[in-house]
Scaffold this active site. Sequence first.
Site, short mmCIF file in Angstrom:
data_model
loop_
_atom_site.label_atom_id
_atom_site.label_comp_id
_atom_site.label_asym_id
_atom_site.label_seq_id
_atom_site.Cartn_x
_atom_site.Cartn_y
_atom_site.Cartn_z
N ASP A 83 0.86 -1.17 0.00
CA ASP A 83 0.00 0.00 0.00
C ASP A 83 0.90 1.23 0.00
O ASP A 83 1.69 1.43 0.93
CB ASP A 83 -0.87 -0.04 1.27
CG ASP A 83 -2.21 0.61 1.08
OD1 ASP A 83 -2.26 1.69 0.47
OD2 ASP A 83 -3.22 0.04 1.54
N ASP B 71 -2.88 4.70 -2.39
CA ASP B 71 -3.89 5.37 -1.59
C ASP B 71 -4.23 6.75 -2.14
O ASP B 71 -3.33 7.51 -2.53
CB ASP B 71 -3.30 5.53 -0.17
CG ASP B 71 -4.32 5.94 0.86
OD1 ASP B 71 -5.22 5.13 1.15
OD2 ASP B 71 -4.21 7.06 1.39
N GLU C 118 -6.33 4.01 -5.72
CA GLU C 118 -7.58 4.26 -5.01
C GLU C 118 -7.86 5.74 -5.08
O GLU C 118 -6.96 6.55 -5.00
CB GLU C 118 -7.44 3.83 -3.56
CG GLU C 118 -8.73 3.95 -2.79
CD GLU C 118 -8.66 4.88 -1.61
OE1 GLU C 118 -9.51 4.77 -0.72
OE2 GLU C 118 -7.76 5.75 -1.57
N HIS D 78 -11.16 -2.15 3.82
CA HIS D 78 -11.00 -1.77 5.23
C HIS D 78 -11.69 -0.45 5.59
O HIS D 78 -11.59 -0.01 6.73
CB HIS D 78 -9.50 -1.68 5.54
CG HIS D 78 -8.84 -0.58 4.75
ND1 HIS D 78 -8.68 -0.65 3.39
CD2 HIS D 78 -8.33 0.61 5.13
CE1 HIS D 78 -8.10 0.46 2.96
NE2 HIS D 78 -7.88 1.25 4.00
N ASP D 79 -12.33 0.20 4.63
CA ASP D 79 -12.97 1.50 4.89
C ASP D 79 -14.50 1.46 4.86
O ASP D 79 -15.14 2.47 5.15
CB ASP D 79 -12.55 2.51 3.81
CG ASP D 79 -11.09 2.91 3.89
OD1 ASP D 79 -10.54 2.88 5.00
OD2 ASP D 79 -10.53 3.26 2.84
O1 TEU Z 1 -9.16 6.18 1.98
C1 TEU Z 1 -9.52 7.26 1.19
C2 TEU Z 1 -10.91 7.53 1.19
O2 TEU Z 1 -11.51 7.75 0.18
C3 TEU Z 1 -11.52 7.56 2.51
O3 TEU Z 1 -11.75 8.88 2.82
C4 TEU Z 1 -12.75 6.88 2.49
O4 TEU Z 1 -13.66 7.64 1.76
C5 TEU Z 1 -13.20 6.78 3.88
O5 TEU Z 1 -12.30 6.00 4.60
C6 TEU Z 1 -14.52 6.17 3.89
O6 TEU Z 1 -14.95 6.12 5.17
C7 TEU Z 1 -7.82 5.89 2.06
C8 TEU Z 1 -7.59 4.70 2.96
O7 TEU Z 1 -8.17 3.59 2.37
C9 TEU Z 1 -8.12 5.00 4.31
O8 TEU Z 1 -8.02 3.92 5.17
C10 TEU Z 1 -7.32 6.17 4.86
O9 TEU Z 1 -7.85 6.56 6.08
C11 TEU Z 1 -7.32 7.35 3.90
O10 TEU Z 1 -7.08 6.98 2.56
C12 TEU Z 1 -6.22 8.30 4.28
O11 TEU Z 1 -4.99 7.72 4.01
#
Ligand code: TEU
Length: 573
Positions: A98, A204, A258, A331-332
């Site tokens: 990542d 990311d 992403e 994970h989000d």
């Molecule tokens: O997530 C980016 C992102 O789009 C997040 O704002 C997402 O919309 C949010 O987590 C939804 O609840 C990436 C990573 O996947 C995330 O874990 C990180 O917190 C974020 O970037 C910052 O690095």
Amino acid sequence: MNQTWWKEAVVYQIYPRSFQDTTGNGVGDIRGIIQRLDHVKALGVDVIWLSPVYESPNDDNGYDIADYRAIMAEFGTMADFDELLDGIHTRGMKLIMDLVANHTSDEHAWFEKSRASKDNDKRDYYIWKPGVKGPDGVMHPPNNWGSFFSGPAWEFDATSGEYYLHLFTRKQPDLNWENPAVRKEIADVVEFWLEKGVDGFRMDVISLISKRGYENTPYKEFNDTITNVYANGPRVHEFLQELYTNVISKYDVMTVGEGPGIDLEEGPKYVNEDRGELNMIFHFGHMFMDQGPGGKFDPIPIDFRRFKEVFVEWDQAMSKGGWNSVFLSNHDFPRAVSRFGNDGPHWNTSAKLLATLLMTMRGTPYVYQGEEIGMKNVAFDSIDAYRDVETLNAYSEQVLDGTRDPDEFLRAVHIMGRDNVRTPMQWDASPHAGFCAEDVEPWIQLNPSYTHINVTAQEEDPDSIFAFYKKAIAFRKAHKGLVYNDLDVWTLEDDQLFCYLRPGTTNGAKNGFQSYAVLLNMSDRPAVTTLPEGVILSEFLLSNGLGSSAMQKPPSSSLELQPWEAQVWTTKP
Ligand code: TEU
């Protein structure tokens, strides 16, 4: 139609903090992943995407990197990492890292130097701006931008009297990609890991690296600001092309970017094979569709017709010279079975249906840890049990400082919060589910469902979700047409059914692969579908076990599907 390994791969995402603890600190670690590699291999996946394992103060669980070339002490050492990479390669799998390069931790040495004075060689590594004095004589941030994780996107720094930009938490200052020295640093980091032998990167929030200027955002809804102000800045493609040309193109690796705010118009540019940027992106068409005007913690029901359209639109947009990625969770976002399936009475069947959907779409499928055993959302009864900074910041902003009822907020967290997918992996029915020792306090509570939803129980059960994931993944591997064929949905207007053909063509041209029909009833009631004119089902290939009698007898042109039933057939000719 270019055939390559990453198009045919199935990817499994590991969130290391929640996978397997071996050191007794209640936090998953790299040796834990090594210990569980046979589970991942048994699933039949080809690639592991590892969420960040670099040194980090963990304000955002590793998405705030303090040293891109070091392993977080809680997770282990570089020697452990090397052993992991080796263990993955020995098993015939690949590893993608990542890369979090839109921002670093505020504890990264670059930022520590950057903030120390206005005139040091790292000052311009980040985005510093003077404040604006209001008519009241009070100093305000440079503009009205908000952070993804509540509050303003600017933090005042007393040492220099300026503000720095942080689109995420205040401990995640945004890097200044306009500065060629920053781009060179990131390219060096990428090269460092590729030289180590990793097989690519998930990048990311790559859509945010080029800023459009610093005008106020005119939008009320945060998601509009993301799409129109933060994402797809003027130089994003140039920056990605530079990284590709200078480093990535020299290796046989895969990349997936992403990015919030990547829409149908912009998406293809990131992945077009002639442009030399990325192989794939994660679009968020179906990830943001259940957010109301209040954003993440304002959930609204899934619009099922729209859900299907999202798959069709993105398939079409990405297949013309690019490549799609297909995922139902990460994970989000909430657990797939709780969000898109039915995690109550139809838990087993609907989880298997979702596996069928994932494995019969064009694009590279991504499975998130725990999805293969149908792990569900969790509903902790107190905010104190939550660990996710997005959730906790929103709680501070909306409940503590605002007007929102705490119970109502908590209900929204139960539906949408990121900790739904961050509870420990459920390996067995013992206390702490085999994630950590019984006398160790896990960093986040377990989902109490581990007593009946766990790997051990499902390994022994031929009807388990785990057994079905294995089968569905093997099935995809045995049928390349599922990877490359066009997608043609015939039930867009239906409220229950998602049925599609995968004809033996790519962009309309015959490709030599078999044709398929996939029938999914994504509802709690039986449903009947009539096949499109001229389509004749031939061989019955896969179902989620309901064993409807239709599959035994020669199929007719109309089929009844039980609640959450999935069927896959070949079609004639
Ligand atoms: O997530 C980016 C992102 O789009 C997040 O704002 C997402 O919309 C949010 O987590 C939804 O609840 C990436 C990573 O996947 C995330 O874990 C990180 O917190 C974020 O970037 C910052 O690095």
